[in-house]
Design a protein around this motif. Structure first.
Motif, PDB file in Angstrom:
ATOM      1  N   ALA A  17     -30.058   5.124  45.207  1.00 16.59           N
ATOM      2  CA  ALA A  17     -30.493   6.498  44.955  1.00 16.59           C
ATOM      3  C   ALA A  17     -31.498   6.545  43.808  1.00 16.59           C
ATOM      4  CB  ALA A  17     -29.291   7.384  44.649  1.00 16.59           C
ATOM      5  N   PHE A  18     -31.251   5.761  42.760  1.00 14.62           N
ATOM      6  CA  PHE A  18     -32.184   5.716  41.643  1.00 14.62           C
ATOM      7  C   PHE A  18     -33.532   5.157  42.087  1.00 14.62           C
ATOM      8  CE2 PHE A  18     -34.372   3.795  38.102  1.00 14.62           C
ATOM      9  CZ  PHE A  18     -34.347   4.819  37.173  1.00 14.62           C
ATOM     10  N   GLN A  19     -33.496   4.053  42.839  1.00 15.70           N
ATOM     11  CA  GLN A  19     -34.744   3.438  43.309  1.00 15.70           C
ATOM     12  C   GLN A  19     -35.560   4.430  44.125  1.00 15.70           C
ATOM     13  OE1 GLN A  19     -35.167   0.635  41.265  1.00 15.70           O
ATOM     14  NE2 GLN A  19     -36.259  -0.023  43.088  1.00 15.70           N
ATOM     15  N   ALA A  20     -34.932   5.065  45.098  1.00 12.28           N
ATOM     16  CA  ALA A  20     -35.646   6.000  45.968  1.00 12.28           C
ATOM     17  C   ALA A  20     -36.146   7.217  45.193  1.00 12.28           C
ATOM     18  CB  ALA A  20     -34.736   6.440  47.107  1.00 12.28           C
ATOM     19  N   SER A  21     -35.290   7.787  44.373  1.00 11.22           N
ATOM     20  CA  SER A  21     -35.659   8.997  43.636  1.00 11.22           C
ATOM     21  C   SER A  21     -36.762   8.737  42.627  1.00 11.22           C
ATOM     22  CB  SER A  21     -34.432   9.571  42.913  1.00 11.22           C
ATOM     23  OG  SER A  21     -33.434   9.895  43.826  1.00 11.22           O
ATOM     24  N   SER A  22     -36.664   7.642  41.895  1.00 10.17           N
ATOM     25  CA  SER A  22     -37.681   7.366  40.872  1.00 10.17           C
ATOM     26  C   SER A  22     -39.028   7.028  41.514  1.00 10.17           C
ATOM     27  CB  SER A  22     -37.223   6.255  39.925  1.00 10.17           C
ATOM     28  OG  SER A  22     -37.013   5.039  40.615  1.00 10.17           O
ATOM     29  N   MET A  23     -39.020   6.236  42.587  1.00  4.87           N
ATOM     30  CA  MET A  23     -40.285   5.936  43.266  1.00  4.87           C
ATOM     31  C   MET A  23     -40.839   7.174  43.953  1.00  4.87           C
ATOM     32  SD  MET A  23     -39.956   2.077  44.800  1.00  4.87           S
ATOM     33  CE  MET A  23     -38.442   2.357  45.703  1.00  4.87           C
ATOM     34  N   GLY A  24     -39.967   7.963  44.556  1.00  2.97           N
ATOM     35  CA  GLY A  24     -40.414   9.162  45.256  1.00  2.97           C
ATOM     36  C   GLY A  24     -41.021  10.200  44.347  1.00  2.97           C
ATOM     37  N   SER A  68     -27.675   7.308  28.249  1.00  2.00           N
ATOM     38  CA  SER A  68     -27.957   7.070  26.826  1.00  2.00           C
ATOM     39  C   SER A  68     -29.456   6.923  26.571  1.00  2.00           C
ATOM     40  CB  SER A  68     -27.194   5.847  26.315  1.00  2.00           C
ATOM     41  OG  SER A  68     -27.725   4.659  26.867  1.00  2.00           O
ATOM     42  N   LEU A  69     -30.201   6.501  27.578  1.00  2.00           N
ATOM     43  CA  LEU A  69     -31.657   6.376  27.459  1.00  2.00           C
ATOM     44  C   LEU A  69     -32.386   7.678  27.799  1.00  2.00           C
ATOM     45  CD1 LEU A  69     -32.086   2.895  29.186  1.00  2.00           C
ATOM     46  CD2 LEU A  69     -32.387   3.401  26.742  1.00  2.00           C
ATOM     47  N   GLY A  70     -31.644   8.673  28.254  1.00  2.00           N
ATOM     48  CA  GLY A  70     -32.251   9.938  28.645  1.00  2.00           C
ATOM     49  C   GLY A  70     -32.905   9.896  30.018  1.00  2.00           C
ATOM     50  N   VAL A  71     -32.499   8.923  30.847  1.00  3.15           N
ATOM     51  CA  VAL A  71     -33.047   8.793  32.196  1.00  3.15           C
ATOM     52  C   VAL A  71     -32.460   9.890  33.081  1.00  3.15           C
ATOM     53  CG1 VAL A  71     -33.148   7.295  34.235  1.00  3.15           C
ATOM     54  CG2 VAL A  71     -33.392   6.315  31.951  1.00  3.15           C
ATOM     55  N   THR A  72     -33.313  10.556  33.813  1.00  2.00           N
ATOM     56  CA  THR A  72     -32.881  11.616  34.715  1.00  2.00           C
ATOM     57  C   THR A  72     -32.039  11.018  35.846  1.00  2.00           C
ATOM     58  OG1 THR A  72     -34.920  12.817  34.228  1.00  2.00           O
ATOM     59  CG2 THR A  72     -33.708  13.502  36.191  1.00  2.00           C
ATOM     60  N   PRO A  73     -30.889  11.614  36.163  1.00  2.00           N
ATOM     61  CA  PRO A  73     -30.055  11.098  37.254  1.00  2.00           C
ATOM     62  C   PRO A  73     -30.768  11.247  38.610  1.00  2.00           C
ATOM     63  CG  PRO A  73     -28.869  12.739  35.945  1.00  2.00           C
ATOM     64  CD  PRO A  73     -30.283  12.749  35.481  1.00  2.00           C
ATOM     65  N   PRO A  74     -30.407  10.400  39.579  1.00  2.00           N
ATOM     66  CA  PRO A  74     -31.071  10.428  40.882  1.00  2.00           C
ATOM     67  C   PRO A  74     -31.059  11.790  41.577  1.00  2.00           C
ATOM     68  CG  PRO A  74     -29.746   8.454  40.694  1.00  2.00           C
ATOM     69  CD  PRO A  74     -29.441   9.291  39.490  1.00  2.00           C
ATOM     70  N   LEU A  75     -29.940  12.484  41.566  1.00  2.00           N
ATOM     71  CA  LEU A  75     -29.862  13.791  42.223  1.00  2.00           C
ATOM     72  C   LEU A  75     -30.892  14.754  41.634  1.00  2.00           C
ATOM     73  CD1 LEU A  75     -28.274  15.655  44.231  1.00  2.00           C
ATOM     74  CD2 LEU A  75     -26.886  16.308  42.278  1.00  2.00           C
TER      75      LEU A  75
END
Length: 130
Positions: A17-24, A68-75
């Motif tokens: 989900a992270f891979q798809a969401s971040s690339m998308g 902790s890094l402030g990365v946006t969750p996939p959803l």
């Protein structure tokens, strides 16, 4: 050079989900026409609001590091990609195999379409499967 990009999503735990969401979201922000095609676990989890939830201990650790890094969750990334113009779609047969009525998915998805229509839409596009 903008183009059309398809992310075929069958799995929905944190890593895919992270891979798809971040690339998308990156692709749509850079001007590409982006489609997320949901199937099976990804479809069920998107409709159920659990897309991108960690399943294994390793994914729970990655998710925690991301927080902790402030990365946006996939959803949330997927929702933001949609707000930027990405389309969320599914094949009508897959929708039915998963036990959904295609009409009930208006809202969670932008479109439920036949496989032939989906196939034609992918012509000349880049595709990634996760």
């Amino acid at each position: 050079m903008a183009g059309r990009v398809f992310f075929f999503l069958q799995h929905a735990t944190y890593e895919p989900a992270f891979q798809a969401s971040s690339m998308g979201i990156t692709a749509v922000a850079m001007g590409d026409e982006v489609y997320f095609v949901f199937a099976f676990d990804a479809l069920r989890s998107w409709v159920g609001g659990t897309f991108g939830q960690p399943e294994s201990e390793r994914e729970r650790e990655e998710h925690a590091r991301g927080e902790s890094l402030g990365v946006t969750p996939p959803l949330k990334m997927l929702e933001e990609a949609r707000a930027l113009g990405a389309k969320l779609i599914a094949c009508d047969t897959t929708v039915r195999l998963c036990g959904f009525d295609p009409e009930s998915l208006q809202g969670p998805l932008d479109e439920v379409m036949g496989l032939a229509s989906l196939w034609r839409l992918t012509q000349g596009a880049r595709t990634l499967t996760l």
